[in-house]
Design an enzyme around this catalytic site. Structure first.
Site, PDB file in Angstrom:
ATOM      1  N   MET A  30      43.310  42.731  34.190  1.00 30.28           N
ATOM      2  CA  MET A  30      42.893  41.721  33.207  1.00 30.28           C
ATOM      3  C   MET A  30      41.819  42.297  32.284  1.00 30.28           C
ATOM      4  O   MET A  30      41.112  41.548  31.600  1.00 30.28           O
ATOM      5  CB  MET A  30      42.382  40.474  33.926  1.00 30.28           C
ATOM      6  CG  MET A  30      43.472  39.828  34.781  1.00 30.28           C
ATOM      7  SD  MET A  30      43.203  38.084  35.084  1.00 30.28           S
ATOM      8  CE  MET A  30      41.673  38.127  35.986  1.00 30.28           C
ATOM      9  N   GLY A  31      41.677  43.630  32.263  1.00 24.34           N
ATOM     10  CA  GLY A  31      40.727  44.250  31.353  1.00 24.34           C
ATOM     11  C   GLY A  31      39.305  44.190  31.874  1.00 24.34           C
ATOM     12  O   GLY A  31      39.077  43.964  33.059  1.00 24.34           O
ATOM     13  N   HIS A  34      36.559  48.839  34.847  1.00 25.48           N
ATOM     14  CA  HIS A  34      35.456  49.505  35.538  1.00 25.48           C
ATOM     15  C   HIS A  34      36.043  50.605  36.420  1.00 25.48           C
ATOM     16  O   HIS A  34      37.265  50.818  36.424  1.00 25.48           O
ATOM     17  CB  HIS A  34      34.635  48.486  36.352  1.00 25.48           C
ATOM     18  CG  HIS A  34      35.471  47.609  37.241  1.00 25.48           C
ATOM     19  ND1 HIS A  34      36.172  48.099  38.317  1.00 25.48           N
ATOM     20  CD2 HIS A  34      35.749  46.279  37.200  1.00 25.48           C
ATOM     21  CE1 HIS A  34      36.819  47.128  38.914  1.00 25.48           C
ATOM     22  NE2 HIS A  34      36.595  46.003  38.248  1.00 25.48           N
ATOM     23  N   HIS A  37      39.234  49.985  38.490  1.00 30.28           N
ATOM     24  CA  HIS A  37      40.498  50.105  37.748  1.00 30.28           C
ATOM     25  C   HIS A  37      40.830  51.583  37.495  1.00 30.28           C
ATOM     26  O   HIS A  37      41.973  52.005  37.627  1.00 30.28           O
ATOM     27  CB  HIS A  37      40.386  49.418  36.378  1.00 30.28           C
ATOM     28  CG  HIS A  37      40.136  47.940  36.442  1.00 30.28           C
ATOM     29  ND1 HIS A  37      38.997  47.355  35.929  1.00 30.28           N
ATOM     30  CD2 HIS A  37      40.872  46.925  36.954  1.00 30.28           C
ATOM     31  CE1 HIS A  37      39.061  46.040  36.107  1.00 30.28           C
ATOM     32  NE2 HIS A  37      40.175  45.752  36.725  1.00 30.28           N
ATOM     33  N   ASP A 159      41.283  42.927  46.180  1.00 26.49           N
ATOM     34  CA  ASP A 159      42.064  41.683  46.174  1.00 26.49           C
ATOM     35  C   ASP A 159      43.129  41.804  47.258  1.00 26.49           C
ATOM     36  O   ASP A 159      44.323  41.901  46.972  1.00 26.49           O
ATOM     37  CB  ASP A 159      42.680  41.472  44.801  1.00 26.49           C
ATOM     38  CG  ASP A 159      41.620  41.392  43.710  1.00 26.49           C
ATOM     39  OD1 ASP A 159      41.170  40.294  43.420  1.00 26.49           O
ATOM     40  OD2 ASP A 159      41.219  42.445  43.173  1.00 26.49           O
ATOM     41  N   GLN A 162      46.062  39.328  47.381  1.00 26.19           N
ATOM     42  CA  GLN A 162      46.950  39.520  46.225  1.00 26.19           C
ATOM     43  C   GLN A 162      47.895  40.701  46.451  1.00 26.19           C
ATOM     44  O   GLN A 162      49.109  40.594  46.256  1.00 26.19           O
ATOM     45  CB  GLN A 162      46.097  39.754  44.973  1.00 26.19           C
ATOM     46  CG  GLN A 162      46.868  40.248  43.778  1.00 26.19           C
ATOM     47  CD  GLN A 162      45.992  40.373  42.549  1.00 26.19           C
ATOM     48  OE1 GLN A 162      45.726  39.387  41.888  1.00 26.19           O
ATOM     49  NE2 GLN A 162      45.525  41.573  42.239  1.00 26.19           N
ATOM     50  N   SER A 194      33.660  44.612  40.120  1.00 25.80           N
ATOM     51  CA  SER A 194      34.480  43.495  39.651  1.00 25.80           C
ATOM     52  C   SER A 194      34.083  43.178  38.215  1.00 25.80           C
ATOM     53  O   SER A 194      32.898  43.279  37.858  1.00 25.80           O
ATOM     54  CB  SER A 194      34.224  42.268  40.533  1.00 25.80           C
ATOM     55  OG  SER A 194      34.700  41.110  39.892  1.00 25.80           O
ATOM     56  N   SER A 195      35.071  42.780  37.429  1.00 27.51           N
ATOM     57  CA  SER A 195      34.755  42.377  36.049  1.00 27.51           C
ATOM     58  C   SER A 195      33.810  41.188  36.062  1.00 27.51           C
ATOM     59  O   SER A 195      33.012  40.998  35.144  1.00 27.51           O
ATOM     60  CB  SER A 195      36.039  42.001  35.307  1.00 27.51           C
ATOM     61  OG  SER A 195      36.980  43.045  35.440  1.00 27.51           O
ATOM     62  N   ARG A 196      33.878  40.365  37.111  1.00 28.23           N
ATOM     63  CA  ARG A 196      33.044  39.158  37.178  1.00 28.23           C
ATOM     64  C   ARG A 196      31.584  39.476  37.526  1.00 28.23           C
ATOM     65  O   ARG A 196      30.728  38.599  37.381  1.00 28.23           O
ATOM     66  CB  ARG A 196      33.615  38.159  38.184  1.00 28.23           C
ATOM     67  CG  ARG A 196      34.914  37.529  37.700  1.00 28.23           C
ATOM     68  CD  ARG A 196      35.311  36.307  38.518  1.00 28.23           C
ATOM     69  NE  ARG A 196      36.381  35.560  37.893  1.00 28.23           N
ATOM     70  CZ  ARG A 196      37.687  35.696  38.176  1.00 28.23           C
ATOM     71  NH1 ARG A 196      38.079  36.534  39.101  1.00 28.23           N
ATOM     72  NH2 ARG A 196      38.588  34.966  37.529  1.00 28.23           N
TER      73      ARG A 196
HETATM   74  P1  AMP Z   1      41.685  42.640  37.772  1.00 21.52           P
HETATM   75  O1  AMP Z   1      41.505  43.216  36.410  1.00 21.52           O
HETATM   76  O2  AMP Z   1      40.410  42.147  38.391  1.00 21.52           O
HETATM   77  O3  AMP Z   1      42.820  41.659  37.836  1.00 21.52           O
HETATM   78  O4  AMP Z   1      42.123  43.852  38.709  1.00 21.52           O
HETATM   79  C1  AMP Z   1      43.209  44.664  38.399  1.00 21.52           C
HETATM   80  C2  AMP Z   1      43.509  45.556  39.581  1.00 21.52           C
HETATM   81  O5  AMP Z   1      42.373  46.348  39.885  1.00 21.52           O
HETATM   82  C3  AMP Z   1      43.837  44.758  40.853  1.00 21.52           C
HETATM   83  O6  AMP Z   1      44.856  45.420  41.572  1.00 21.52           O
HETATM   84  C4  AMP Z   1      42.534  44.798  41.601  1.00 21.52           C
HETATM   85  O7  AMP Z   1      42.680  44.672  42.998  1.00 21.52           O
HETATM   86  C5  AMP Z   1      42.034  46.179  41.244  1.00 21.52           C
HETATM   87  N1  AMP Z   1      40.587  46.251  41.433  1.00 21.52           N
HETATM   88  C6  AMP Z   1      39.651  45.393  40.947  1.00 21.52           C
HETATM   89  N2  AMP Z   1      38.421  45.737  41.380  1.00 21.52           N
HETATM   90  C7  AMP Z   1      38.589  46.838  42.176  1.00 21.52           C
HETATM   91  C8  AMP Z   1      37.699  47.657  42.932  1.00 21.52           C
HETATM   92  N3  AMP Z   1      36.392  47.429  42.964  1.00 21.52           N
HETATM   93  N4  AMP Z   1      38.233  48.684  43.621  1.00 21.52           N
HETATM   94  C9  AMP Z   1      39.576  48.926  43.606  1.00 21.52           C
HETATM   95  N5  AMP Z   1      40.457  48.198  42.908  1.00 21.52           N
HETATM   96  C10 AMP Z   1      39.976  47.163  42.204  1.00 21.52           C
END
Ligand code: AMP
Length: 289
Positions: A30-31, A34, A37, A159, A162, A194-196
């Site tokens: 979702m952009g 970090h 990703h 996640d 997920q 995390s993006s959050r």
């Molecule tokens: P998101 O943009 O948050 O939807 O994440 C996109 C992908 O990146 C998903 O498969 C997440 O599980 C993975 N992801 C997000 N944060 C991390 C992290 N800290 N370490 C590894 N993978 C991550």
């Protein structure tokens, strides 16, 4: 590196790659990229010929009171970062491009030979507090898989639920790809990236690594022989309570395959998983012990 915003455009690229017999790696995001990703992208780059990432904040997986509108968006910054990981193509469609007239959805329910009362993967943990969330995730991921046609798709353990649900869906629906899950990438103090995390105030951020510390405490207890999950969860909760303004959504110890709650640890591995609001920001984390 190309940025493509239309389904027609990306399909053309995919067609060309397939004609050259290139393997395709895919990282849906979702952009607000970090290092978590980027780790997925680097792995994809190692294992496949052409790496595609998608950047799409998927409205279907957000509840009406959740942060869809304010979710961080920064395509230019993301493109710069993705380039450093050797990305080939960014697919960044608009909501209209993805969902014009969509009336079909992907969801999970109980197989016919199981009691209808049995709780399914999508209704546990995050699914309990975010109704409809995984239906949104499964629908968008299916659409993206059909558009990008990857050989391997990469997801993060952060996640956990997920990644598990997507792997199950790919199996159930005979999708022709491999789903890989890679370890959680953490900040130096242990907080899962995390993006959050961007929503956290300086004070909240300084306490947020206690989530991971609470998981490590649980791991220590389990390794030293504690079997009673209520005791372990009590120890986790005690640490989380020291984070100012925190509110626990859930803390559970579960079977990593079925997500069924465990009361007493008889076999390992077990999943220790939590979701906690720090102020208004909902953070998730987990470890497998
Ligand atoms: P998101 O943009 O948050 O939807 O994440 C996109 C992908 O990146 C998903 O498969 C997440 O599980 C993975 N992801 C997000 N944060 C991390 C992290 N800290 N370490 C590894 N993978 C991550």
């Amino acid at each position: 590196m190309k940025i493509i915003t239309t389904i027609k455009g990306i399909k053309k690229e995919i067609n060309q790659a397939q004609r050259k017999r290139l393997t395709i790696g895919f990282v849906p995001t979702m952009g607000a990229l970090h290092q978590g990703h980027l780790a997925l992208m680097r792995q994809a780059k190692k294992e496949t010929d052409l790496v595609v990432i998608s950047i799409f904040v998927n409205p279907l997986q957000f509840g009406p009171k959740e942060d869809f509108r304010r979710y961080p968006r920064n395509l230019k910054g993301d493109a710069g970062l993705a380039r450093t990981a050797g990305e080939d193509i960014i697919f960044a469609p608009s909501v209209k491009e993805m969902y014009d007239n969509t009336g079909s959805f992907v969801d999970m329910s109980n197989p016919p030979d199981q009691a209808p009362s049995r709780v399914i993967l999508t209704d546990k943990l995050c699914g309990k507090s975010r109704p409809g969330h995984f239906r949104g995730v499964l629908t968008v991921v299916t659409k993206l898989f059909n558009i990008v046609q990857p050989d391997i798709a990469y997801f993060g353990q952060k996640d956990f639920q997920q990644a598990l649900i997507i792997r199950k869906m790919a199996q159930d629906l005979n999708m022709n790809l491999e789903v890989k899950t890679l370890p959680t990438v953490r900040e130096p103090d242990g907080l899962a990236m995390s993006s959050r995390n961007k929503y956290l105030s300086v004070t909240q951020r300084s306490y947020a690594n206690r989530l991971y510390r609470s998981l490590l405490k649980a791991k220590k207890l389990i390794i030293s022989g504690e079997k009673n999950c209520q005791q372990i969860i009590k120890a986790i909760r005690a640490i989380i309570k020291t984070i100012p303004g925190s509110r626990i959504d859930y803390v559970e110890i579960a079977d990593p395959e079925t997500l069924a709650r465990i009361e007493r640890i008889k076999t390992r591995p077990v999943l220790i998983v939590l979701a906690v609001y720090v102020g208004k920001t909902r953070l998730i984390d987990n470890i497998v012990v």
